[in-house]
Design an enzyme around this catalytic site. Structure first.
Site, PDB file in Angstrom:
ATOM      1  N   LYS A  36     -35.218 -85.284  15.041  1.00 14.73           N
ATOM      2  CA  LYS A  36     -35.336 -84.998  13.644  1.00 14.73           C
ATOM      3  C   LYS A  36     -34.889 -83.848  13.047  1.00 14.73           C
ATOM      4  O   LYS A  36     -34.493 -83.535  11.878  1.00 14.73           O
ATOM      5  CB  LYS A  36     -36.812 -85.367  13.328  1.00 14.73           C
ATOM      6  CG  LYS A  36     -37.195 -86.516  13.531  1.00 14.73           C
ATOM      7  CD  LYS A  36     -38.781 -86.949  13.600  1.00 14.73           C
ATOM      8  CE  LYS A  36     -39.321 -88.498  13.998  1.00 14.73           C
ATOM      9  NZ  LYS A  36     -40.447 -88.271  14.124  1.00 14.73           N
ATOM     10  N   GLN A  80     -46.048 -85.450  14.685  1.00 18.63           N
ATOM     11  CA  GLN A  80     -45.560 -86.390  15.638  1.00 18.63           C
ATOM     12  C   GLN A  80     -46.763 -87.254  16.575  1.00 18.63           C
ATOM     13  O   GLN A  80     -47.445 -86.465  16.900  1.00 18.63           O
ATOM     14  CB  GLN A  80     -44.583 -85.634  16.736  1.00 18.63           C
ATOM     15  CG  GLN A  80     -43.957 -86.354  17.559  1.00 18.63           C
ATOM     16  CD  GLN A  80     -42.853 -87.471  16.945  1.00 18.63           C
ATOM     17  OE1 GLN A  80     -42.177 -87.128  16.125  1.00 18.63           O
ATOM     18  NE2 GLN A  80     -42.936 -88.704  17.319  1.00 18.63           N
ATOM     19  N   ASP A 103     -44.232 -89.376   6.168  1.00 19.58           N
ATOM     20  CA  ASP A 103     -44.237 -90.416   7.072  1.00 19.58           C
ATOM     21  C   ASP A 103     -45.136 -91.723   6.378  1.00 19.58           C
ATOM     22  O   ASP A 103     -44.863 -92.523   6.826  1.00 19.58           O
ATOM     23  CB  ASP A 103     -45.162 -90.010   8.138  1.00 19.58           C
ATOM     24  CG  ASP A 103     -44.466 -89.779   9.544  1.00 19.58           C
ATOM     25  OD1 ASP A 103     -43.331 -90.443   9.477  1.00 19.58           O
ATOM     26  OD2 ASP A 103     -44.984 -89.296  10.353  1.00 19.58           O
TER      27      ASP A 103
END
Length: 288
Positions: A36, A80, A103
């Protein structure tokens, strides 16, 4: 998709900054975070990685997130997953400011996505990427198609079903307690599999000509201590039946990262707009 984001950045002059928080030493998570960050920097984003030990308490993690929430230079925050067992992913998601929740896991964004609020919500990146792949395979018109989603997680299954319903598909969600799952899968014009079970869906489960999106990423032991990645669909069988199928790796994964970049760019654009409105005395719209 990332090329389109890069073009929009050049035109707008906005440089987004993405902060990624990694708790613990999970090897797969470390690879995802590195991918990412590398993709973000490749298209011109600023990026920040925050690495915390596995023993980090919920209060310590909350303090880190609040610091990032209050940092005007940070436009998107991603924690994460998976987290160590003593930390709640749901609680952590709700610590992130909704306007920085790229997200799409904060309950504000989930709610607005579900009811199709006129105020734009951030949609979870993997389901959003899956929708782009489905549209690429079929076109924009999905009305009336039968869609089956295998898996009901908050990260993929539930939001995926919601997006397909918004597209006017007839949607069924299968899970571990579903009876006659093979029969249900055979009814699908669109089959999205996110069960976390390698090779679960076999070729004879698939309706001829169906579009199959395999979200599964499973690490299987190989020779000499190596491993290989496998999806939730038996690819070699399914490719003979489906009209379109995503491979693992190289299918949904890159699209998920592309959607993360898109969401972060949108967050940065909204922050710039809100800042401009404050300077001219206009009350910015609240996304909290």
């Amino acid at each position: 998709m990332t090329a389109e984001v890069a073009r929009q950045m050049r035109e707008s002059g906005v440089v987004p900054k993405l902060a990624v928080v990694l708790v613990g030493e999970d090897a797969a998570s470390a690879v995802y975070v590195a991918n990412k960050a590398r993709q973000a920097e490749r298209i011109g984003f600023a990026s920040l990685q925050v690495r915390l030990p596995a023993r980090t308490s919920s209060a310590e993690l909350s303090a880190v997130i609040q610091r990032l929430n209050n940092d005007a230079s940070v436009h998107g925050i991603l924690v994460q997953l998976p987290l160590p067992p003593h930390l709640s992913a749901e609680a952590v998601a709700c610590e992130i400011a909704p306007e920085k929740d790229v997200d799409g896991f904060h309950e504000v964004n989930v709610g607005r996505m579900t009811i199709r609020s006129s105020r734009s919500a951030f949609v979870p990146c993997t389901p959003l990427g899956c929708m782009h792949l489905i549209h690429r395979a079929i076109g924009q018109e999905l009305k009336g198609l039968n869609a089956v989603v295998v898996g009901k997680s908050n990260i993929v299954g539930r939001p995926m079903a919601t997006l397909l319903m918004h597209a006017e598909c007839t949607v069924s969600v299968a899970h571990i307690h579903t009876r006659n799952i093979e029969q249900l899968c055979r009814t699908a014009d669109i089959l999205v599999v996110a069960a976390g079970s390698p090779g679960l869906v076999r070729g004879h489960w698939i309706k001829p000509g169906a579009v199959v999106i395999d979200v599964g990423i499973n690490r299987l032991a190989g020779e000499a201590g190596a491993y290989r990645l496998a999806g939730d669909v038996a690819y070699d069988e399914a490719v003979e039946v489906a009209s379109f199928i995503t491979p693992v790796p190289g299918g949904v994964g890159p699209m998920t990262i592309a959607m993360l970049m898109k969401n972060t760019y949108v967050a940065a654009l909204r922050a710039k707009r809100a800042d401009s409105q404050r300077h001219v005395g206009v009350q910015p719209r609240s996304y909290g």
